[in-house]
Every structure is written in structure tokens, then in C-alpha cells.
Design a protein around this motif. Structure first.
Motif, short mmCIF file in Angstrom:
data_model
loop_
_atom_site.label_atom_id
_atom_site.label_comp_id
_atom_site.label_asym_id
_atom_site.label_seq_id
_atom_site.Cartn_x
_atom_site.Cartn_y
_atom_site.Cartn_z
N LYS A 96 54.73 31.11 31.47
CA LYS A 96 53.57 30.28 31.77
C LYS A 96 52.64 31.09 32.66
O LYS A 96 53.01 31.51 33.75
CB LYS A 96 53.97 28.98 32.46
N VAL A 97 51.40 31.31 32.18
CA VAL A 97 50.41 32.09 32.92
C VAL A 97 49.30 31.14 33.35
O VAL A 97 48.48 30.71 32.53
CB VAL A 97 49.85 33.24 32.08
N MET A 98 49.29 30.82 34.65
CA MET A 98 48.23 29.98 35.22
C MET A 98 47.17 30.83 35.91
O MET A 98 46.05 30.39 36.11
CB MET A 98 48.83 29.00 36.22
N GLY A 99 47.54 32.06 36.28
CA GLY A 99 46.62 32.97 36.96
C GLY A 99 46.15 34.04 36.01
O GLY A 99 45.69 33.75 34.90
N ASP A 100 46.28 35.30 36.43
CA ASP A 100 45.81 36.44 35.63
C ASP A 100 46.98 37.38 35.32
O ASP A 100 47.73 37.77 36.22
CB ASP A 100 44.74 37.24 36.38
N LEU A 101 47.09 37.76 34.07
CA LEU A 101 48.07 38.75 33.63
C LEU A 101 47.35 39.86 32.91
O LEU A 101 46.63 39.61 31.93
CB LEU A 101 49.11 38.10 32.70
N GLU A 102 47.54 41.08 33.38
CA GLU A 102 46.97 42.25 32.71
C GLU A 102 48.09 43.25 32.48
O GLU A 102 48.73 43.72 33.42
CB GLU A 102 45.86 42.88 33.54
N GLY A 103 48.35 43.56 31.21
CA GLY A 103 49.45 44.45 30.88
C GLY A 103 49.04 45.46 29.82
O GLY A 103 48.15 45.22 29.00
N LYS A 104 49.75 46.58 29.83
CA LYS A 104 49.48 47.63 28.86
C LYS A 104 50.36 47.53 27.62
O LYS A 104 50.11 48.19 26.62
CB LYS A 104 49.66 49.01 29.51
N GLN A 105 51.41 46.69 27.70
CA GLN A 105 52.33 46.57 26.57
C GLN A 105 52.35 45.13 26.07
O GLN A 105 51.30 44.54 25.89
CB GLN A 105 53.72 47.07 26.99
N SER A 106 53.54 44.55 25.87
CA SER A 106 53.67 43.24 25.21
C SER A 106 54.28 42.19 26.12
O SER A 106 55.02 42.49 27.05
CB SER A 106 54.55 43.38 23.96
N LEU A 107 53.98 40.92 25.80
CA LEU A 107 54.64 39.76 26.37
C LEU A 107 55.53 39.18 25.28
O LEU A 107 55.03 38.64 24.28
CB LEU A 107 53.61 38.73 26.84
N THR A 124 52.80 29.69 27.32
CA THR A 124 51.66 28.85 27.67
C THR A 124 50.72 29.66 28.54
O THR A 124 51.12 30.14 29.60
CB THR A 124 52.10 27.58 28.42
N ILE A 125 49.49 29.82 28.10
CA ILE A 125 48.49 30.58 28.86
C ILE A 125 47.34 29.65 29.22
O ILE A 125 46.61 29.18 28.35
CB ILE A 125 47.99 31.79 28.05
N MET A 126 47.23 29.38 30.53
CA MET A 126 46.16 28.52 31.02
C MET A 126 45.18 29.30 31.89
O MET A 126 44.16 28.76 32.31
CB MET A 126 46.75 27.34 31.79
N GLY A 127 45.48 30.56 32.15
CA GLY A 127 44.60 31.43 32.91
C GLY A 127 44.01 32.49 32.00
O GLY A 127 43.62 32.22 30.87
N ASP A 128 43.97 33.73 32.50
CA ASP A 128 43.42 34.86 31.74
C ASP A 128 44.52 35.88 31.46
O ASP A 128 45.32 36.20 32.34
CB ASP A 128 42.30 35.54 32.53
N CYS A 129 44.50 36.42 30.25
CA CYS A 129 45.53 37.37 29.85
C CYS A 129 44.89 38.51 29.06
O CYS A 129 44.08 38.26 28.16
CB CYS A 129 46.58 36.65 29.00
N THR A 130 45.26 39.74 29.41
CA THR A 130 44.83 40.92 28.67
C THR A 130 46.06 41.79 28.44
O THR A 130 46.75 42.13 29.40
CB THR A 130 43.77 41.72 29.46
N LEU A 131 46.33 42.14 27.20
CA LEU A 131 47.52 42.93 26.88
C LEU A 131 47.15 44.06 25.93
O LEU A 131 46.29 43.91 25.06
CB LEU A 131 48.59 42.05 26.23
N GLY A 132 47.83 45.19 26.11
CA GLY A 132 47.60 46.32 25.24
C GLY A 132 48.24 46.15 23.88
O GLY A 132 47.79 46.75 22.90
N LYS A 133 49.29 45.31 23.81
CA LYS A 133 49.97 45.11 22.53
C LYS A 133 50.08 43.63 22.19
O LYS A 133 49.05 42.97 22.04
CB LYS A 133 51.33 45.81 22.55
#
Length: 300
Positions: free
Chosen positions: A113-124, A131-140
Motif C-alpha cells: 500500500k503506497v499512500m506517500g511517494d515511491l520511486e524505484g529503479k526496478q519492480s514492485l 494499492t497505490i493512493m500516492g505517487d509511484c515511479t518505477l523503472g520496471k
């Protein structure tokens, strides 16, 4: 390993440590740990820099700021502060992010569950639900059983789940795949959207290269389940410009407010606000009065 036999570690001042094995670890001051940490629980409320691996059998809680220079293995993880992780994370249970997380490796967990910010270079990668209620950026990729996006996925390669519900904004470079796909926010996919059932609302602006599925609907009516879900929000959603797509292929297709180069299928309805360059069909084709189909071909 029975960690109940070990002592606790509590850090409330500035300290340098070489790591070690403990029962419960609490950091409320500033800690620099230059080795692996093995523990039952780990709570960071201050500032920490850990240059070794972390093995936490149960709960790992980050309420302050932490820099982790290697991999993390834990039972559960909750991020209320800021976490910068150079390695990957393996979580036996759930991941909850209310603050900010930057990570270079993969995240493997049960549910996320992502309520804040997640920034990753690979995968979730989730064995359960996302559940993503915030912001998410992923490389994969984003993978899970049921994926719900109420916030934004600013970038990823692919989204793969059994059921995918998108209420926010998503950009996927390669693909969005699932048995059932529901798009109510704004979706941009430079590759293939593929599902047994694909439902796309006209409330968003969707730019999708290709869509494939058995049942494809682009309309105002997202079905009973969709209406119940969206009614949780107090704001109204304005109508967007609809769908732009190169190619749509399916058995049962109904389109509204769509601009498509080519549509292929068995039973096809081209409805209100559509512009289609070419339709190829093997069964039935219905073109409503104000729709535009420049060429239609029946395939015997």
C-alpha cells in the motif's frame, strides 16, 4: 535463530557501530552502522545510515530518515519517514509507505500500500494485492493479484495483475495486462493493453497503442462494480476526450468517443463520437448515425 536470547539495542545519541545481532533495535538519535544487522524488530525514529545488510524477522518501522546501502529482509515494513535503499527488499508480509521511499532494487512482498511517494529503479512485485493512493515511479514493472491505482503511476514498464482498476493517472511504456481491466482515470500505454475483459471510461483521456481482449467496452457505463467503487470519492469527474488508439482487436467490441486506426473483431458497435479509419469484422457491424467509419470489410 532465536533472537529472544539476545539483548536489545537502543541508540538515542550520535553513535558509530559495527552492527551485530540483537533482539529489538531502536534508533532515536543519529546512528552510523558499518555492518550487518540481525534483529527481531527494528524501529528508526531518528537518523540512520546502515552500510550492511538488514535481517529483521518481524517489524521494520521507519519514522525518521534512513540510508541503507545494501539489501533488506524483514517480516513487515512500514515507512512513515524517508527511506533511501541502495539494494533490494524481501518482505514476508506487507509493505506500507506513508512517507517517501527511494529504492534501487526490486521490492518483493505480500501486499503493498503506497499512500506517500515511491520511486524505484526496478519492480514492485507482490504475491497479493497492490494499492497505490500516492505517487509511484518505477523503472520496471508493477505486479500483483488485484491492483488498484487511486493516485498516479508516473512511469513504469508494465502493469500485470489478475484484476487492474485505475482511477488515477498511469503511464506504462510496454503493457497493461490482466483478466479484467477497468480504466476510469487517464491511461497512456505505448504498448499493448490486453485482458479477457477491458472496460475504459470516457471520463479520462486515454492514449493506447493497441488493445486486445475478448470483451472490450469504451463507454460511460463502467458496470455496477465500477460505479460503487467510484462513489467513494466526494468529487465529480469531468468527461475527457476519450480514447486514441492505433489498433483494437476483440470478439465483442463496443466503442464510444474513440479515434482508432483499425478495429478488428466479430461483433462490433461503433458508437457516438467515434472516428475509425477501417473496420474488419467476421460477424456483425453496427455504426450509429454520428459515428464515422471510413472503410469497413467483412472477413468471410
Amino acid at each position: 535463530m532465536n533472537l529472544e536470547e539476545y539483548s536489545d539495542l537502543k541508540i538515542s545519541d550520535d553513535i558509530d557501530s559495527n552492527g551485530g545481532t540483537y533482539r529489538n533495535v531502536q534508533i532515536s538519535g543519529d546512528a552510523n552502522i558499518n555492518g550487518d544487522v540481525t534483529c527481531k524488530t527494528l524501529t528508526i525514529s531518528g537518523d540512520g545510515e546502515i552500510r550492511g545488510r538488514i535481517y529483521c524477522q518481524e517489524d521494520f518501522k521507519i519514522n525518521g530518515d534512513v540510508d541503507i546501502r545494501s539489501n533488506v529482509s524483514c517480516g513487515t515494513m512500514k515507512v512513515m519517514g524517508d527511506a533511501n535503499i541502495k539494494g533490494s527488499i524481501a518482505i514476508g508480509g506487507d509493505l506500507k509507505i506513508y512517507g517517501d521511499m527511494d529504492i534501487e532494487g526490486d521490492i518483493n512482498c505480500e501486499n503493498a500500500k503506497v499512500m506517500g511517494d515511491l520511486e524505484g529503479k526496478q519492480s514492485l512485485l507482490c504475491r497479493g494485492n497492490v494499492t497505490i493512493m500516492g505517487d509511484c515511479t518505477l523503472g520496471k514493472d508493477v505486479k500483483g493479484k488485484e491492483i488498484k491505482v487511486y493516485g498516479d503511476i508516473d512511469r513504469c514498464e508494465s502493469i500485470v495483475g489478475e484484476e487492474v482498476n485505475i482511477y488515477g493517472d498511469v503511464i506504462a511504456e510496454k503493457a497493461i495486462e490482466g483478466d479484467k481491466l477497468y480504466f476510469h482515470g487517464e491511461v497512456e500505454c505505448n504498448g499493448l493493453v490486453n485482458g479477457e475483459e477491458v472496460y475504459i471510461s470516457m471520463h479520462g483521456d486515454h492514449k493506447i497503442k493497441e488493445i486486445g481482449g475478448k470483451k472490450i467496452r469504451v463507454s460511460d457505463d463502467m458496470g455496477k462494480k465500477k460505479k460503487l467503487s467510484i462513489s467513494l470519492f466526494p468529487f465529480s469527474i469531468s468527461k475527457g476526450s476519450g480514447l486514441c488508439c492505433d489498433c483494437i482487436e476483440g470478439d465483442d467490441i463496443m466503442l464510444k468517443n474513440s479515434k482508432v486506426k483499425i478495429v478488428r473483431g466479430h461483433k462490433i458497435i461503433i458508437g457516438e463520437g467515434c472516428e475509425v479509419d477501417k473496420v474488419e469484422y467476421t460477424g456483425e457491424l453496427l455504426v450509429l448515425d454520428n459515428a464515422v467509419v471510413r472503410e469497413s470489410v467483412i472477413i468471410e
